[in-house]
Enzyme design. Structure first.
Site, short mmCIF file in Angstrom:
data_model
loop_
_atom_site.label_atom_id
_atom_site.label_comp_id
_atom_site.label_asym_id
_atom_site.label_seq_id
_atom_site.Cartn_x
_atom_site.Cartn_y
_atom_site.Cartn_z
N ASP A 14 8.26 2.31 -5.01
CA ASP A 14 7.02 2.40 -5.70
C ASP A 14 7.64 2.45 -7.34
O ASP A 14 8.68 3.06 -7.67
CB ASP A 14 6.23 3.62 -5.33
CG ASP A 14 4.81 3.48 -5.83
OD1 ASP A 14 4.37 2.58 -6.41
OD2 ASP A 14 4.29 4.70 -5.62
N GLY A 15 6.46 2.24 -8.28
CA GLY A 15 6.87 2.58 -9.52
C GLY A 15 7.29 1.53 -10.59
O GLY A 15 7.61 1.87 -11.59
N ASN A 16 7.32 0.29 -10.16
CA ASN A 16 7.47 -0.72 -10.75
C ASN A 16 6.69 -0.91 -11.99
O ASN A 16 7.08 -1.21 -13.01
CB ASN A 16 7.42 -2.26 -9.86
CG ASN A 16 8.52 -2.23 -8.83
OD1 ASN A 16 9.46 -1.52 -9.01
ND2 ASN A 16 8.26 -3.18 -8.13
N ASN A 62 -1.61 -5.26 -0.80
CA ASN A 62 -1.38 -5.77 -2.18
C ASN A 62 -2.07 -7.23 -2.33
O ASN A 62 -2.10 -7.58 -3.47
CB ASN A 62 0.18 -5.99 -2.12
CG ASN A 62 0.88 -4.82 -2.27
OD1 ASN A 62 2.11 -4.95 -1.88
ND2 ASN A 62 0.20 -3.83 -3.05
C1 FPP Z 1 5.28 -1.02 -6.27
O1 FPP Z 1 5.18 -0.97 -7.53
C2 FPP Z 1 6.00 -2.19 -5.45
C3 FPP Z 1 5.41 -3.47 -5.15
C4 FPP Z 1 4.07 -3.76 -5.05
C5 FPP Z 1 6.08 -4.41 -4.68
C6 FPP Z 1 7.71 -4.02 -4.61
C7 FPP Z 1 8.15 -5.19 -4.98
C8 FPP Z 1 9.54 -5.62 -5.53
C9 FPP Z 1 10.50 -4.32 -5.70
C10 FPP Z 1 10.12 -6.68 -6.51
C11 FPP Z 1 10.17 -8.04 -5.46
C12 FPP Z 1 10.91 -7.30 -4.17
C13 FPP Z 1 11.80 -8.44 -3.61
C14 FPP Z 1 12.39 -8.05 -2.40
C15 FPP Z 1 12.44 -9.53 -4.30
P1 FPP Z 1 3.84 -0.91 -8.23
O2 FPP Z 1 3.66 -2.06 -8.75
O3 FPP Z 1 2.60 -0.40 -7.38
O4 FPP Z 1 4.10 0.29 -9.30
P2 FPP Z 1 3.16 1.36 -9.88
O5 FPP Z 1 2.42 2.09 -8.85
O6 FPP Z 1 3.97 1.92 -10.87
O7 FPP Z 1 2.06 0.45 -10.75
#
Ligand code: FPP
Length: 244
Positions: A14-16, A62
């Site tokens: 989480d946290g991208n 998602n």
């Molecule tokens: C949460 O971050 C993460 C995701 C929705 C998906 C995870 C995806 C990856 C790590 C990248 C691709 C993966 C692979 C295996 C190639 P968020 O967008 O919910 O972050 P936020 O809560 O800060 O908005």
């Protein structure tokens, strides 16, 4: 006595988005950086001899994200599955996926199958991606299979027990997760492996997934090693002696 290294580590990445927004970048840049972390952590788990690493890469929920973000994630996923084949082979990693995989675009499914086949004889860590995955959906799918067997007269309802439910999950052979890590400080399970995590230990890291590195994983492992797992029972313990 310290607990040994977990056999199965499951991570809610989480946290991208927050990582990208904090840098004035578009959210998708956070996903891109997050896919780098996937490689780093998979390699570290392989080095540590972890049997399975399951990563929550795309949940059933998602699909409700904006279309462009979903399309970006699917492209990134496909690129990852193709480009990381060398990394997987070099590290003796076996690759697998769980979830309602039929919902993924055809091109992604094709590359998933190829990578699973290519790595199927590897004997190291099983890197499992949860894709279009939901814990409740997994239980619904298992119940449908069981109900169909009952309807066909192959199974009696009273024969259904916990072991049989486990045997109808997406990856019945997986050891149950010993440790669940969630990044970005959130204290939620978000529908991840609901059946399998019944007795898992939880660790929440404040690090955002794109900045999560081997040292954060080691911190989680050190915390896990200090835990006392009781599985609902009691652990023999020497009571401290009191003077007199
Ligand atoms: C949460 O971050 C993460 C995701 C929705 C998906 C995870 C995806 C990856 C790590 C990248 C691709 C993966 C692979 C295996 C190639 P968020 O967008 O919910 O972050 P936020 O809560 O800060 O908005």
């Amino acid at each position: 006595m310290a607990l040994p290294t977990p056999r199965h580590i499951a991570i809610i990445m989480d946290g991208n988005g927050r990582w990208a927004e904090a840098r004035g970048l578009r959210r998708v840049k956070g996903h891109e950086a997050g896919s780098e972390t996937v490689r780093v952590i998979a390699e570290e788990c392989s080095r540590l001899g972890v049997e399975q690493l399951t990563l929550y890469a795309f949940s059933e929920e998602n699909w409700r994200r904006p279309r462009l973000e979903i399309e970006f994630l699917m492209r990134l996923l496909k690129r990852f599955i193709v480009n990381e084949r060398d990394t997987l082979m070099r590290n003796n990693l076996r690759f697998s996926a769980i979830g309602r995989l039929h919902r993924l675009p055809e091109g992604v499914r094709r590359e998933l199958t190829r990578t699973m086949e290519l790595t199927s004889r590897n004997t190291g860590t099983n890197l499992c991606l949860a894709l279009s995955y939901g814990g409740r959906a997994e239980l619904v799918d298992a119940m449908r299979e069981l109900a169909a067997k009952v309807q066909a007269g192959k199974l009696k309802p009273e024969q259904i027990d916990e072991a049989m439910v486990s045997a109808h999950l997406y990856q019945p052979e997986m050891p149950e997760p010993d440790l669940v890590i969630r990044t970005a400080g959130e204290m939620r399970l978000s529908n991840f492996l609901l059946w399998q995590v019944s007795y898992a230990e939880l660790f929440v890291s404040d690090a955002l997934w794109p900045e999560f590195r081997a040292e954060h994983l080691h911190e989680a492992l050190a915390s896990y090693a200090r835990r006392e797992r009781r599985f609902g029972g009691l652990v023999d313990r020497l009571e401290p002696k009191t003077a007199g």
